[in-house]
Motif scaffolding. Sequence first.
Motif, PDB file in Angstrom:
ATOM      1  N   THR A 171      12.638  -1.359  47.376  1.00  0.00           N
ATOM      2  CA  THR A 171      12.868  -0.243  48.287  1.00  0.00           C
ATOM      3  C   THR A 171      13.680  -0.749  49.483  1.00  0.00           C
ATOM      4  O   THR A 171      13.971  -1.931  49.585  1.00  0.00           O
ATOM      5  N   GLY A 172      14.009   0.166  50.385  1.00  0.00           N
ATOM      6  CA  GLY A 172      14.771  -0.217  51.565  1.00  0.00           C
ATOM      7  C   GLY A 172      15.906   0.752  51.818  1.00  0.00           C
ATOM      8  O   GLY A 172      16.040   1.783  51.148  1.00  0.00           O
ATOM      9  N   PRO A 173      16.760   0.435  52.788  1.00  0.00           N
ATOM     10  CA  PRO A 173      17.803   1.371  53.219  1.00  0.00           C
ATOM     11  C   PRO A 173      18.884   1.594  52.172  1.00  0.00           C
ATOM     12  O   PRO A 173      19.133   0.734  51.322  1.00  0.00           O
ATOM     13  N   ASN A 174      19.514   2.746  52.251  1.00  0.00           N
ATOM     14  CA  ASN A 174      20.695   3.009  51.428  1.00  0.00           C
ATOM     15  C   ASN A 174      21.775   1.991  51.740  1.00  0.00           C
ATOM     16  O   ASN A 174      21.910   1.543  52.877  1.00  0.00           O
ATOM     17  N   GLN A 175      22.546   1.622  50.727  1.00  0.00           N
ATOM     18  CA  GLN A 175      23.627   0.643  50.877  1.00  0.00           C
ATOM     19  C   GLN A 175      23.099  -0.714  51.338  1.00  0.00           C
ATOM     20  O   GLN A 175      23.807  -1.475  51.983  1.00  0.00           O
ATOM     21  N   GLY A 176      21.837  -1.020  50.972  1.00  0.00           N
ATOM     22  CA  GLY A 176      21.237  -2.282  51.400  1.00  0.00           C
ATOM     23  C   GLY A 176      21.273  -3.376  50.357  1.00  0.00           C
ATOM     24  O   GLY A 176      20.767  -4.474  50.597  1.00  0.00           O
ATOM     25  N   GLY A 177      21.849  -3.093  49.182  1.00  0.00           N
ATOM     26  CA  GLY A 177      21.971  -4.107  48.146  1.00  0.00           C
ATOM     27  C   GLY A 177      20.940  -4.029  47.048  1.00  0.00           C
ATOM     28  O   GLY A 177      20.861  -4.930  46.209  1.00  0.00           O
ATOM     29  N   LYS A 178      20.166  -2.951  46.991  1.00  0.00           N
ATOM     30  CA  LYS A 178      19.092  -2.845  45.987  1.00  0.00           C
ATOM     31  C   LYS A 178      19.657  -2.795  44.568  1.00  0.00           C
ATOM     32  O   LYS A 178      19.243  -3.571  43.697  1.00  0.00           O
ATOM     33  N   THR A 179      20.581  -1.891  44.327  1.00  0.00           N
ATOM     34  CA  THR A 179      21.171  -1.761  42.996  1.00  0.00           C
ATOM     35  C   THR A 179      21.994  -2.993  42.632  1.00  0.00           C
ATOM     36  O   THR A 179      22.028  -3.414  41.474  1.00  0.00           O
ATOM     37  N   THR A 180      22.642  -3.592  43.622  1.00  0.00           N
ATOM     38  CA  THR A 180      23.425  -4.805  43.377  1.00  0.00           C
ATOM     39  C   THR A 180      22.532  -5.931  42.867  1.00  0.00           C
ATOM     40  O   THR A 180      22.915  -6.660  41.941  1.00  0.00           O
ATOM     41  N   LEU A 181      21.339  -6.070  43.441  1.00  0.00           N
ATOM     42  CA  LEU A 181      20.411  -7.102  42.971  1.00  0.00           C
ATOM     43  C   LEU A 181      19.937  -6.804  41.553  1.00  0.00           C
ATOM     44  O   LEU A 181      19.811  -7.721  40.725  1.00  0.00           O
ATOM     45  N   ALA A 182      19.690  -5.536  41.255  1.00  0.00           N
ATOM     46  CA  ALA A 182      19.275  -5.167  39.899  1.00  0.00           C
ATOM     47  C   ALA A 182      20.362  -5.519  38.891  1.00  0.00           C
ATOM     48  O   ALA A 182      20.085  -6.029  37.797  1.00  0.00           O
ATOM     49  N   ARG A 183      21.621  -5.263  39.244  1.00  0.00           N
ATOM     50  CA  ARG A 183      22.730  -5.623  38.353  1.00  0.00           C
ATOM     51  C   ARG A 183      22.814  -7.137  38.181  1.00  0.00           C
ATOM     52  O   ARG A 183      23.051  -7.631  37.073  1.00  0.00           O
ATOM     53  N   ALA A 184      22.640  -7.878  39.270  1.00  0.00           N
ATOM     54  CA  ALA A 184      22.706  -9.337  39.205  1.00  0.00           C
ATOM     55  C   ALA A 184      21.636  -9.894  38.270  1.00  0.00           C
ATOM     56  O   ALA A 184      21.898 -10.792  37.467  1.00  0.00           O
ATOM     57  N   ALA A 185      20.426  -9.350  38.368  1.00  0.00           N
ATOM     58  CA  ALA A 185      19.340  -9.798  37.487  1.00  0.00           C
ATOM     59  C   ALA A 185      19.679  -9.516  36.029  1.00  0.00           C
ATOM     60  O   ALA A 185      19.482 -10.362  35.148  1.00  0.00           O
ATOM     61  N   GLY A 186      20.200  -8.324  35.769  1.00  0.00           N
ATOM     62  CA  GLY A 186      20.568  -7.973  34.397  1.00  0.00           C
ATOM     63  C   GLY A 186      21.658  -8.866  33.848  1.00  0.00           C
ATOM     64  O   GLY A 186      21.614  -9.275  32.680  1.00  0.00           O
ATOM     65  N   GLN A 187      22.632  -9.212  34.690  1.00  0.00           N
ATOM     66  CA  GLN A 187      23.707 -10.100  34.249  1.00  0.00           C
ATOM     67  C   GLN A 187      23.163 -11.482  33.891  1.00  0.00           C
ATOM     68  O   GLN A 187      23.554 -12.079  32.887  1.00  0.00           O
ATOM     69  N   CYS A 188      22.249 -11.999  34.721  1.00  0.00           N
ATOM     70  CA  CYS A 188      21.662 -13.318  34.449  1.00  0.00           C
ATOM     71  C   CYS A 188      20.925 -13.321  33.111  1.00  0.00           C
ATOM     72  O   CYS A 188      21.076 -14.250  32.303  1.00  0.00           O
ATOM     73  N   ILE A 189      20.128 -12.284  32.873  1.00  0.00           N
ATOM     74  CA  ILE A 189      19.389 -12.200  31.606  1.00  0.00           C
ATOM     75  C   ILE A 189      20.357 -12.043  30.434  1.00  0.00           C
ATOM     76  O   ILE A 189      20.197 -12.666  29.373  1.00  0.00           O
ATOM     77  N   TYR A 190      21.380 -11.230  30.609  1.00  0.00           N
ATOM     78  CA  TYR A 190      22.355 -10.981  29.542  1.00  0.00           C
ATOM     79  C   TYR A 190      23.072 -12.265  29.131  1.00  0.00           C
ATOM     80  O   TYR A 190      23.176 -12.583  27.937  1.00  0.00           O
ATOM     81  N   PHE A 191      23.547 -13.019  30.112  1.00  0.00           N
ATOM     82  CA  PHE A 191      24.244 -14.268  29.793  1.00  0.00           C
ATOM     83  C   PHE A 191      23.292 -15.288  29.176  1.00  0.00           C
ATOM     84  O   PHE A 191      23.698 -16.066  28.311  1.00  0.00           O
ATOM     85  N   MET A 192      22.038 -15.292  29.623  1.00  0.00           N
ATOM     86  CA  MET A 192      21.056 -16.193  29.032  1.00  0.00           C
ATOM     87  C   MET A 192      20.857 -15.880  27.546  1.00  0.00           C
ATOM     88  O   MET A 192      20.832 -16.782  26.703  1.00  0.00           O
ATOM     89  N   ILE A 193      20.742 -14.594  27.217  1.00  0.00           N
ATOM     90  CA  ILE A 193      20.564 -14.197  25.818  1.00  0.00           C
ATOM     91  C   ILE A 193      21.768 -14.616  24.977  1.00  0.00           C
ATOM     92  O   ILE A 193      21.630 -14.998  23.815  1.00  0.00           O
ATOM     93  N   MET A 194      22.956 -14.574  25.572  1.00  0.00           N
ATOM     94  CA  MET A 194      24.174 -14.960  24.860  1.00  0.00           C
ATOM     95  C   MET A 194      24.365 -16.470  24.786  1.00  0.00           C
ATOM     96  O   MET A 194      25.277 -16.949  24.107  1.00  0.00           O
ATOM     97  N   GLY A 195      23.517 -17.223  25.512  1.00  0.00           N
ATOM     98  CA  GLY A 195      23.662 -18.673  25.508  1.00  0.00           C
ATOM     99  C   GLY A 195      24.737 -19.175  26.445  1.00  0.00           C
ATOM    100  O   GLY A 195      25.276 -20.271  26.254  1.00  0.00           O
TER     101      GLY A 195
END
Length: 250
Positions: free
Chosen positions: A66-90
Amino acid sequence: LSFYEFEQQLRAAGYQLHAPKMKEDGSVEINGAYDLALAWKNRFAGSPVVPNDISYQEGKSFLVITGPNQGGKTTLARAAGQCIYFMIMGLKAPCRSMRARFFERILTHFEVEESVETGAGKLKEELQRLKPMMNVYAANSFVILNELFTTATTYDAEIMAKKVMDHFIRHGCLGIYVTHIQELADETAQEGIQSMVAQVDENDPSVRTFQIIPMKAQGLGYSDHIVKKYGLGFEQVTARLEDLIGGENR
């Protein structure tokens, strides 16, 4: 080959990619995660991307941000997904270090524009997209849910969101839920929930630091600062109306 060429260009811009370390079970620990797309976009702009740490405490399955609009919440969610995605791909992930168990798949639900052609409202479209995620692909997945049920009342959205998270938790998933509903981040109200909050500058709440840390939800959206920024505060609108009315009287 394309990936390693991409990595070299990122390194030249000051960003690192690191190989994740696998573990047999448990959760996810990521240090210095950043959004790869944002880093690529800003690599020559002189505005570095703010990294954040992602770590699940023992017994926790969903990070509710949670937190303010335009505070980076969705950006962090995307970053986490990218890390997991690349891990799955090796492949290497956009972070300083990472330890995680293996996931069967990534499930994501981000907001999309309402379609007039379907004849369904936005809430119905969201539920139609959620159904296969929950019924077919739920087991051992990493789940990212971004601002679900925004067209529903806060009360209804809270109830539905809790049921969705509970479903994924019971199926052994880990996930991230980005929301403006502070009650969803209450760690005492639902088992397996861990609260994280996007921060603002302590001296100027209108400035977002893009740091997101584990802490109790603050119940503040800081929307008043955005309203005033665009001249829509109560005093600002009142003053404009007085000028208009005064001008007509003159």
